[in-house]
Structures are given as structure tokens and as C-alpha cells.
Motif scaffolding. Structure first.
Motif, PDB file in Angstrom:
ATOM      1  N   PHE A  28       0.839  -1.206   0.000  1.00 27.38           N
ATOM      2  CA  PHE A  28       0.000   0.000   0.000  1.00 27.38           C
ATOM      3  C   PHE A  28       0.869   1.249   0.000  1.00 27.38           C
ATOM      4  CE2 PHE A  28      -2.002   3.175   3.018  1.00 27.38           C
ATOM      5  CZ  PHE A  28      -2.735   3.804   2.032  1.00 27.38           C
ATOM      6  N   GLY A  29       0.571   2.152  -0.949  1.00 29.21           N
ATOM      7  CA  GLY A  29       1.286   3.417  -1.037  1.00 29.21           C
ATOM      8  C   GLY A  29       2.647   3.312  -1.694  1.00 29.21           C
ATOM      9  N   GLY A  30       3.017   2.116  -2.162  1.00 30.78           N
ATOM     10  CA  GLY A  30       4.323   1.940  -2.789  1.00 30.78           C
ATOM     11  C   GLY A  30       4.189   1.463  -4.215  1.00 30.78           C
ATOM     12  N   GLU A  31       5.280   0.885  -4.713  1.00 29.64           N
ATOM     13  CA  GLU A  31       5.273   0.356  -6.064  1.00 29.64           C
ATOM     14  C   GLU A  31       4.432  -0.906  -6.130  1.00 29.64           C
ATOM     15  OE1 GLU A  31       6.603   1.745  -8.747  1.00 29.64           O
ATOM     16  OE2 GLU A  31       7.144   3.455  -7.499  1.00 29.64           O
ATOM     17  N   ARG A  32       3.956  -1.176  -7.309  1.00 32.20           N
ATOM     18  CA  ARG A  32       3.124  -2.367  -7.494  1.00 32.20           C
ATOM     19  C   ARG A  32       3.938  -3.619  -7.235  1.00 32.20           C
ATOM     20  NH1 ARG A  32      -0.611  -3.824 -12.767  1.00 32.20           N
ATOM     21  NH2 ARG A  32      -1.366  -5.819 -12.000  1.00 32.20           N
ATOM     22  N   ALA A  33       3.424  -4.446  -6.339  1.00 29.44           N
ATOM     23  CA  ALA A  33       4.113  -5.701  -6.023  1.00 29.44           C
ATOM     24  C   ALA A  33       3.835  -6.736  -7.106  1.00 29.44           C
ATOM     25  CB  ALA A  33       3.646  -6.234  -4.670  1.00 29.44           C
ATOM     26  N   ALA A  34       4.844  -7.560  -7.367  1.00 33.06           N
ATOM     27  CA  ALA A  34       4.671  -8.623  -8.361  1.00 33.06           C
ATOM     28  C   ALA A  34       3.832  -9.746  -7.756  1.00 33.06           C
ATOM     29  CB  ALA A  34       6.036  -9.151  -8.784  1.00 33.06           C
ATOM     30  N   HIS A  35       2.764 -10.098  -8.443  1.00 31.46           N
ATOM     31  CA  HIS A  35       1.899 -11.158  -7.938  1.00 31.46           C
ATOM     32  C   HIS A  35       2.444 -12.518  -8.342  1.00 31.46           C
ATOM     33  CE1 HIS A  35      -1.023  -8.356  -6.506  1.00 31.46           C
ATOM     34  NE2 HIS A  35      -1.332  -7.899  -7.700  1.00 31.46           N
ATOM     35  N   ARG A  36       2.466 -13.425  -7.387  1.00 35.36           N
ATOM     36  CA  ARG A  36       2.812 -14.805  -7.693  1.00 35.36           C
ATOM     37  C   ARG A  36       1.599 -15.503  -8.282  1.00 35.36           C
ATOM     38  NH1 ARG A  36       4.239 -13.650  -2.689  1.00 35.36           N
ATOM     39  NH2 ARG A  36       2.549 -14.867  -1.766  1.00 35.36           N
ATOM     40  N   PRO A  37       1.800 -16.530  -9.089  1.00 32.21           N
ATOM     41  CA  PRO A  37       0.646 -17.283  -9.596  1.00 32.21           C
ATOM     42  C   PRO A  37      -0.135 -17.893  -8.433  1.00 32.21           C
ATOM     43  CG  PRO A  37       2.650 -17.844 -10.800  1.00 32.21           C
ATOM     44  CD  PRO A  37       3.085 -17.018  -9.630  1.00 32.21           C
ATOM     45  N   LEU A  38      -1.439 -17.835  -8.518  1.00 38.98           N
ATOM     46  CA  LEU A  38      -2.270 -18.440  -7.482  1.00 38.98           C
ATOM     47  C   LEU A  38      -2.187 -19.961  -7.589  1.00 38.98           C
ATOM     48  CD1 LEU A  38      -5.312 -16.025  -7.759  1.00 38.98           C
ATOM     49  CD2 LEU A  38      -3.763 -16.230  -5.816  1.00 38.98           C
ATOM     50  N   PRO A  39      -2.300 -20.675  -6.473  1.00 43.24           N
ATOM     51  CA  PRO A  39      -2.146 -22.137  -6.485  1.00 43.24           C
ATOM     52  C   PRO A  39      -3.163 -22.833  -7.389  1.00 43.24           C
ATOM     53  CG  PRO A  39      -2.103 -21.286  -4.242  1.00 43.24           C
ATOM     54  CD  PRO A  39      -2.527 -20.152  -5.122  1.00 43.24           C
ATOM     55  N   GLY A  40      -2.835 -24.055  -7.781  1.00 44.08           N
ATOM     56  CA  GLY A  40      -3.723 -24.821  -8.647  1.00 44.08           C
ATOM     57  C   GLY A  40      -5.043 -25.181  -8.006  1.00 44.08           C
ATOM     58  N   THR A  41      -5.114 -25.136  -6.677  1.00 40.62           N
ATOM     59  CA  THR A  41      -6.375 -25.413  -5.987  1.00 40.62           C
ATOM     60  C   THR A  41      -7.321 -24.217  -6.004  1.00 40.62           C
ATOM     61  OG1 THR A  41      -5.271 -24.813  -3.915  1.00 40.62           O
ATOM     62  CG2 THR A  41      -5.430 -27.167  -4.441  1.00 40.62           C
ATOM     63  N   PHE A  42      -6.792 -23.030  -6.289  1.00 44.29           N
ATOM     64  CA  PHE A  42      -7.616 -21.816  -6.240  1.00 44.29           C
ATOM     65  C   PHE A  42      -8.784 -21.848  -7.235  1.00 44.29           C
ATOM     66  CE2 PHE A  42      -8.517 -17.423  -7.557  1.00 44.29           C
ATOM     67  CZ  PHE A  42      -8.892 -16.880  -6.338  1.00 44.29           C
ATOM     68  N   PRO A  43      -8.583 -22.316  -8.487  1.00 43.61           N
ATOM     69  CA  PRO A  43      -9.724 -22.345  -9.424  1.00 43.61           C
ATOM     70  C   PRO A  43     -10.884 -23.219  -8.950  1.00 43.61           C
ATOM     71  CG  PRO A  43      -7.672 -22.544 -10.628  1.00 43.61           C
ATOM     72  CD  PRO A  43      -7.333 -22.662  -9.178  1.00 43.61           C
ATOM     73  N   LEU A  44     -10.598 -24.239  -8.143  1.00 47.02           N
ATOM     74  CA  LEU A  44     -11.683 -25.067  -7.626  1.00 47.02           C
ATOM     75  C   LEU A  44     -12.548 -24.273  -6.650  1.00 47.02           C
ATOM     76  CD1 LEU A  44      -9.679 -28.379  -7.045  1.00 47.02           C
ATOM     77  CD2 LEU A  44     -11.419 -27.961  -8.803  1.00 47.02           C
ATOM     78  N   ALA A  45     -11.899 -23.506  -5.789  1.00 47.29           N
ATOM     79  CA  ALA A  45     -12.654 -22.635  -4.878  1.00 47.29           C
ATOM     80  C   ALA A  45     -13.439 -21.599  -5.661  1.00 47.29           C
ATOM     81  CB  ALA A  45     -11.705 -21.956  -3.893  1.00 47.29           C
ATOM     82  N   LEU A  46     -12.849 -21.102  -6.752  1.00 55.10           N
ATOM     83  CA  LEU A  46     -13.509 -20.106  -7.594  1.00 55.10           C
ATOM     84  C   LEU A  46     -14.735 -20.702  -8.283  1.00 55.10           C
ATOM     85  CD1 LEU A  46     -12.346 -17.268  -7.730  1.00 55.10           C
ATOM     86  CD2 LEU A  46     -11.511 -17.776 -10.028  1.00 55.10           C
ATOM     87  N   THR A  47     -14.612 -21.941  -8.748  1.00 54.86           N
ATOM     88  CA  THR A  47     -15.745 -22.614  -9.388  1.00 54.86           C
ATOM     89  C   THR A  47     -16.908 -22.777  -8.421  1.00 54.86           C
ATOM     90  OG1 THR A  47     -14.283 -23.828 -10.891  1.00 54.86           O
ATOM     91  CG2 THR A  47     -16.481 -24.727 -10.566  1.00 54.86           C
ATOM     92  N   SER A  48     -16.586 -23.158  -7.195  1.00 52.97           N
ATOM     93  CA  SER A  48     -17.637 -23.298  -6.193  1.00 52.97           C
ATOM     94  C   SER A  48     -18.299 -21.963  -5.891  1.00 52.97           C
ATOM     95  CB  SER A  48     -17.053 -23.899  -4.907  1.00 52.97           C
ATOM     96  OG  SER A  48     -18.042 -23.982  -3.906  1.00 52.97           O
ATOM     97  N   LEU A  49     -17.506 -20.882  -5.817  1.00 50.74           N
ATOM     98  CA  LEU A  49     -18.064 -19.555  -5.585  1.00 50.74           C
ATOM     99  C   LEU A  49     -19.031 -19.156  -6.693  1.00 50.74           C
ATOM    100  CD1 LEU A  49     -15.159 -17.340  -4.183  1.00 50.74           C
ATOM    101  CD2 LEU A  49     -17.411 -17.676  -3.156  1.00 50.74           C
TER     102      LEU A  49
END
Length: 396
Positions: free
Chosen positions: A192-213
Motif C-alpha cells: 500500500f502506497g508503494g510500487e506495485r508488487a509482483a503477484h505470484r501465480p495463485l495455487p492450482g487449488t484456487f480455481p476449484l474454490a472459484l468454481t464453487s463460488l
């Protein structure tokens, strides 16, 4: 076992979330009223769900940038300010284009607030975050419980449903003044208030949680937006009673979240979500098949009991499987929920125009099946000995 500590900040965030939910559930059952008022089809009335989706998707798209530049504290209050503006605009809106515009604005503001709140609760409560999120949503659903009653009462009294909706402005102002006076601020995101942080790839399990949502979001928007229409069409209740009766659904949600908040400190979220889906489908079956008003409302209450845990468990799992990036996960979750709000009510409305609202509602158990498949897969990919605390900490 993790311990949930409810400090002043926690209670303020609970109330902030509840104020958004008042708008959400206050507006939810008025789609049939708008259809009658504007003389439009169910398909066009269903576009209000699409407008909710558009606001959520846009909010999710800009959330990482706005979080970095404005911080969670400002973002929460800006979002609630937009919700108030939407409620005020809706008060004077009597054209489809205007009601869709203010629906989008309210949803956009809500997306900013709710995702910042969820990320802040995750950072603030650590391993107890799933319980905090569930409890926050229970408090919000408690406020949402009275929203359809107020909107239905103002409609029945001749003041119109808009009067009940715009009342949200008063508590928003009161809570804002309290938070300012007590200097209550949520923890800010990394970067917050600084340079944009580099995002790491989200884990392979994340899309399953997204599908349920996506699937559970579809269930929730279908029941809240069109549940009153089924009561009118199949159980033969009046428009005013059907609007107010949606509170039985929300009452079930409150009960489910209150109980779930405690159970989440002991049991795995994936298993609890599967149980919640079963309870929701059982209640839906009673609601869908009943022709007696009281029996249909009882079915809605049972459906709400299971549905109450859908979102808090789904968002909790998404944040837990974010590899320590809760704000990014919250933004992506907005897309999933936003798409469900776009697709589900429009599809249900279009199908209802062809076959009627009652048979069209069979889309609901189909969405439940999609969520169950995703969560079963997620549960199998999670180590057997993981408890709730480990699942919550897995992404950190």
C-alpha cells in the motif's frame, strides 16, 4: 484450536459488511415489483442481476490497483458511499436504464467494500479468519433479514419499496462518524502506497474454490432475486407478502452462519460446505414442491440454513488458497461471483419466460451439483490431516 478475538475493529467491519447486505437483500426481492411497475418481461427484469454482476466484475478488476493507491480503509468507505448514492438514485429512478445504472453503481461500491473487508479480516485474524468471515456474514445476514421486511412494509404501506431501500444512508453516516472518532482502521495490504508488487501465480487449488463460488453465487442470486416470484406463481401469495416472505430465507442464513462460525473452528471447511450444499438442496426441494405458503416458506428457511455458509466458506477457501495474496484472491473472487450474478438470473429469467418460473428454478440444484464436484476435488487435494486452522493458514 484458533481463538477468535472480537475487538473494536472487528465489530466495525462486521457492521460495514452488514450495511452493504442491507442494500443487497433489500433490493433482491423487488425484481418482480420492478417488472410490474415498468411493464417489462422477466428476462428484462433479470437484467438487474446482470447489472449487479457488472458492478462486481468491474470492482474486482480495479480492486488491486485501488487497494494499492487508496488503501483498504478508504476503499471500504468509498464503496459504502457509492452504495448510499445508488440507494438515493434508485429512489428517483423510474426507467429501466436508470434502475440498471444505479444497480450497477451499488454493486460496484459493494464489491469494493466487501472484498476489502474480507481481506482485512483475513490479515487481522490469521488462523481464525474463516470463523471471523462466517461470523461477519452472520451479522450481515441478520441485518439483511429485516431488509425485505422493511421494503415489503413500506411497499404495503404505500410509501413504495424505494423508501425502505434508501434508509441505509442513515446508519452508514452514523458508523462513519464513530469510526472516525475512535480512529478505527483496518490493516493495510502489503505494498500500500508503494510500487506495485509482483503477484505470484495463485495455487492450482484456487480455481476449484472459484468454481464453487460461481455455483453457490448462482444459487444465492436465483433464490433472492426470483424466490418471491415462485411464491407468487406456485404458492399463490400476494406480491407484498411474497416480498416480505423472503426474510425466511435470510433467517435460515443467519442461523446457518451463527452455527457455522463455531463449527469452523473445529471442522474442515470443505466438508462443512458439502454438508451445507446438501441442506440447501433439501430445503429447496421442499420450497419448490410446496403449494401451501407456510410450507414453501419453511423450505426457504431450510434452504437458507445451508445457503448461509456458501459464501463465507467459499471466500474463506479462496483466500486460504491464495498463497498469501488475500487482496488478489478477493479480486478474482469478485469475478466468479460477478459472473454468477450475470449468468444465473438472466438464464433463469429467460427460461422462466418460456416454461414459467417454477420449472425454471430447477437450475438451482444443478448449480449445487457443480459446487459439490469442485469442493469434492478440492477436499481430495487437501492433505487428510489438515484441520480448519491449517487450511486457513495454507495460503500464508
Amino acid at each position: 484450536m484458533p481463538r477468535l478475538v472480537r475487538d473494536r475493529l472487528t465489530w466495525v467491519m462486521y457492521v460495514q459488511l452488514a450495511l452493504w447486505v442491507y442494500f443487497l437483500y433489500g433490493f433482491g426481492p423487488v425484481a418482480p415489483l420492478l417488472r410490474d411497475e415498468l411493464h417489462i418481461s422477466r428476462t428484462l427484469a433479470g437484467l438487474h442481476g446482470t447489472a449487479f454482476a457488472a458492478g462486481g466484475i468491474i470492482g474486482g478488476a480495479v480492486l488491486p490497483v485501488l487497494t494499492r493507491r487508496l488503501g483498504r480503509h478508504r476503499l471500504i468507505w468509498i464503496g459504502l458511499g457509492l452504495v448510499c448514492a445508488a440507494a438515493g438514485g434508485m429512489y428517483a429512478a423510474h426507467h429501466l436504464a436508470l434502475t440498471l445504472t444505479f444497480t450497477t453503481l451499488g454493486s460496484f461500491g459493494g464489491a469494493l467494500s466487501v472484498n476489502a473487508i474480507n481481506a482485512a479480516l483475513t490479515d487481522h485474524h490469521g488462523n481464525a479468519a474463516p470463523a471471523a468471515i462466517s461470523e461477519a456474514n452472520a451479522a450481515a445476514a441478520g441485518v439483511g433479514l429485516v431488509a425485505p421486511l422493511i421494503v415489503g412494509a413500506t411497499f404495503a404501506a404505500g410509501l413504495g419499496w424505494r423508501f425502505g431501500l434508501v434508509l441505509v444512508v442513515i446508519p452508514v453516516v452514523v458508523v462513519a462518524l464513530y469510526a472516525r472518532a475512535r480512529a478505527v482502521r483496518p490493516p493495510e495490504a502489503a505494498g500500500f502506497g508503494g510500487e506495485r508488487a509482483a503477484h505470484r501465480p495463485l495455487p492450482g487449488t484456487f480455481p476449484l474454490a472459484l468454481t464453487s463460488l460461481f455455483a453457490t453465487g448462482s444459487i444465492e442470486i436465483c433464490l433472492t432475486l426470483w424466490g418471491s416470484d415462485v411464491l407468487r406463481d406456485h404458492a399463490r401469495v400476494s406480491a407484498g407478502v411474497a416480498t416480505a416472505a423472503l426474510s425466511t430465507l435470510i433467517a435460515g442464513m443467519v442461523a446457518g452462519r451463527l452455527v457455522g462460525g463455531r463449527l469452523l473452528l473445529r471442522f474442515r471447511p470443505t466438508r462443512m460446505l458439502l454438508v451445507a450444499l446438501v441442506v440447501n438442496v433439501a430445503g429447496f426441494a421442499l420450497f419448490w414442491s410446496a403449494t401451501l405458503p407456510w410450507l414453501a416458506m419453511a423450505g426457504l428457511a431450510v434452504a437458507g440454513l445451508g445457503m448461509g455458509l456458501h459464501y463465507p466458506l467459499g471466500i474463506g477457501l479462496a483466500l486460504a488458497h491464495s498463497d498469501g495474496q488475500p487482496d488478489l484472491a478477493a479480486a478474482r473472487a469478485s469475478f466468479a461471483v460477478g459472473i454468477s450474478f450475470a449468468v444465473a438470473p438472466f438464464a433463469l429469467g429467460a427460461l422462466a419466460d418460456r416454461v414459467g418460473p417454477h420449472p425454471a428454478f430447477l437450475l438451482v440444484p444443478l448449480f449445487a451439483a457443480v459446487s459439490a464436484v469442485a469442493i469434492l476435488r478440492l477436499d481430495r487435494l487437501t492433505l487428510p490431516d489438515l484441520g480448519t486452522a491449517d487450511v486457513a493458514a495454507e495460503g500464508r
